[in-house]
Design an enzyme around this catalytic site. Structure first.
Site, PDB file in Angstrom:
ATOM      1  N   GLU A  60       1.861 -14.134  -3.133  1.00  0.00           N
ATOM      2  CA  GLU A  60       1.217 -12.912  -2.634  1.00  0.00           C
ATOM      3  C   GLU A  60       2.171 -12.023  -1.828  1.00  0.00           C
ATOM      4  OE1 GLU A  60      -1.867 -11.830  -3.333  1.00  0.00           O
ATOM      5  OE2 GLU A  60      -2.122 -13.565  -4.644  1.00  0.00           O
ATOM      6  N   GLU A  96       4.511  -7.821   1.248  1.00  0.00           N
ATOM      7  CA  GLU A  96       3.709  -8.076   2.460  1.00  0.00           C
ATOM      8  C   GLU A  96       3.904  -9.536   2.870  1.00  0.00           C
ATOM      9  OE1 GLU A  96      -0.273  -5.878   2.494  1.00  0.00           O
ATOM     10  OE2 GLU A  96       0.241  -5.842   0.365  1.00  0.00           O
ATOM     11  N   LYS A 106       1.165 -12.430   3.971  1.00  0.00           N
ATOM     12  CA  LYS A 106       0.164 -13.003   3.070  1.00  0.00           C
ATOM     13  C   LYS A 106       0.559 -14.403   2.644  1.00  0.00           C
ATOM     14  CE  LYS A 106      -1.992  -9.093   0.838  1.00  0.00           C
ATOM     15  NZ  LYS A 106      -2.150  -8.378  -0.439  1.00  0.00           N
ATOM     16  N   GLU A 144      -6.237  -1.873  -9.241  1.00  0.00           N
ATOM     17  CA  GLU A 144      -5.016  -2.633  -8.934  1.00  0.00           C
ATOM     18  C   GLU A 144      -4.454  -3.148 -10.243  1.00  0.00           C
ATOM     19  OE1 GLU A 144      -5.624  -6.063  -6.412  1.00  0.00           O
ATOM     20  OE2 GLU A 144      -6.513  -4.887  -4.796  1.00  0.00           O
TER      21      GLU A 144
END
Length: 319
Positions: A300, A292, A295, A243
């Site tokens: 995040e 997203e 989250k 990542e």
């Protein structure tokens, strides 16, 4: 395809914690359309595996932390997991099984991590897939005690009881260590760190380490990991960056522009290796495909390269 070019190919992490994300087939189509040749999935999502059948997308498949105890407890459970999620998808190009993600020594799952890795490795080997699929785990750079300059890199002593058996396992199986590498967090957590050094935009050496000069934080972090591994019996290991990315909102130094600069420079940079390992392309997975919104905290929610409507957040070119 020559290995050098193959090694530099960029993957993108496909997280699914968004409320309005496209269907799995639409996401796979987007990977193909944008020439993204590798994907990281955090768990064996059957519709996603189904959509990957017959494509040339290479896959890093996660075994979630909450499943480690079950897989560690019996070889039969590991065999079933590999049967259901790997062998049943013969026409999916599996590359890695990432057993656990950022498992901390203090967590209740720590004791199950290496036994689970061993059981999955046995199941993969028994299936005749050992040459094709490498079994590993993804760690974060919290494992580093000292990291500056990179040659001084060491592993934290309280992480060694968890990391030493992992390193031995990987050395024995010739598997890489997966490391989540985030210059963004190093930058925001260190008031002395320069933004240009974190974004690959410094135009001269920022950190001199003996004969090696560092112009970006990504290389410095990665070479600190390599130095630390050498001191812990892992000198033969390759590191795959499982990542890396930069958020476009939600925190200090977050903007669409900074996210674009970081990720675009990352894609170009990983082709050339680090000062410690020049000319050796760094296999790297960008976090993440989509924003997203489920989250927390706010930071995040904003790591995506694409909006849920599949439009790019900013212009970006892969591979």
């Amino acid at each position: 395809m020559p290995e050098v070019i193959a090694g530099a190919q960029i993957g993108v992490c496909y997280g699914m914690l968004g409320s309005n994300l496209p269907s799995r087939p639409d996401v796979v189509a987007l990977y193909n359309q944008r020439n993204i040749r590798r994907m990281r999935l955090y768990g064996p999502d059957q519709p996603a595996l189904q959509a990957l059948r017959g494509t040339n997308i290479e896959l890093m498949l996660g075994l979630p932390n909450e499943d480690l105890q079950r897989i560690a407890s019996s070889q039969a459970n590991a065999n079933t997991w590999v049967q259901n999620n790997v062998k049943n998808y013969r026409n999916v190009k599996f590359r890695y099984i990432a057993v656990g993600n950022e498992v901390q020594p203090s967590s209740k799952n720590a004791q199950f991590l290496v036994p689970a890795m061993r059981n999955i490795q046995t199941a993969i080997s028994n299936a005749g897939l050992g040459a094709q699929i490498k079994v590993s785990t993804a760690v974060d750079t919290i494992i580093l005690g000292e990291s500056s300059p990179p040659s001084k890199g060491t592993l934290k002593s309280d992480h060694r009881p968890l990391l030493d058996p992992i390193i031995q396992f990987l050395v024995n199986n010739k598997s890489p260590l997966l490391v989540n590498v985030y210059p963004y967090f190093s930058y925001v957590n260190n008031p002395r760190e320069r933004l240009d050094y974190a974004l690959f935009t410094a135009n001269s050496v920022v950190v001199q380490d003996g004969p090696l000069g560092y112009r970006n934080l990504f290389d410095a972090i990665l070479d600190a990991v390599y130095s630390a591994l050498e001191k812990a019996g892992g000198g033969s290991l390759e590191v795959v960056v499982s990542e890396s990315g930069w958020p476009s909102a939600g925190g200090k130094a977050t903007s669409i522009d900074n996210a674009r600069i970081y990720n675009s420079n990352l894609i170009q940079h990983v082709k050339q290796g680090t000062p410690k390992k020049p000319g050796k392309p760094i296999e790297t997975y960008i976090f993440a495909m989509f924003d997203e919104d489920q989250k927390t905290p706010e930071l995040e929610k904003h790591w995506g390269l694409f909006f849920p409507n599949r439009q790019p957040k900013y212009p970006i070119h892969f591979n």
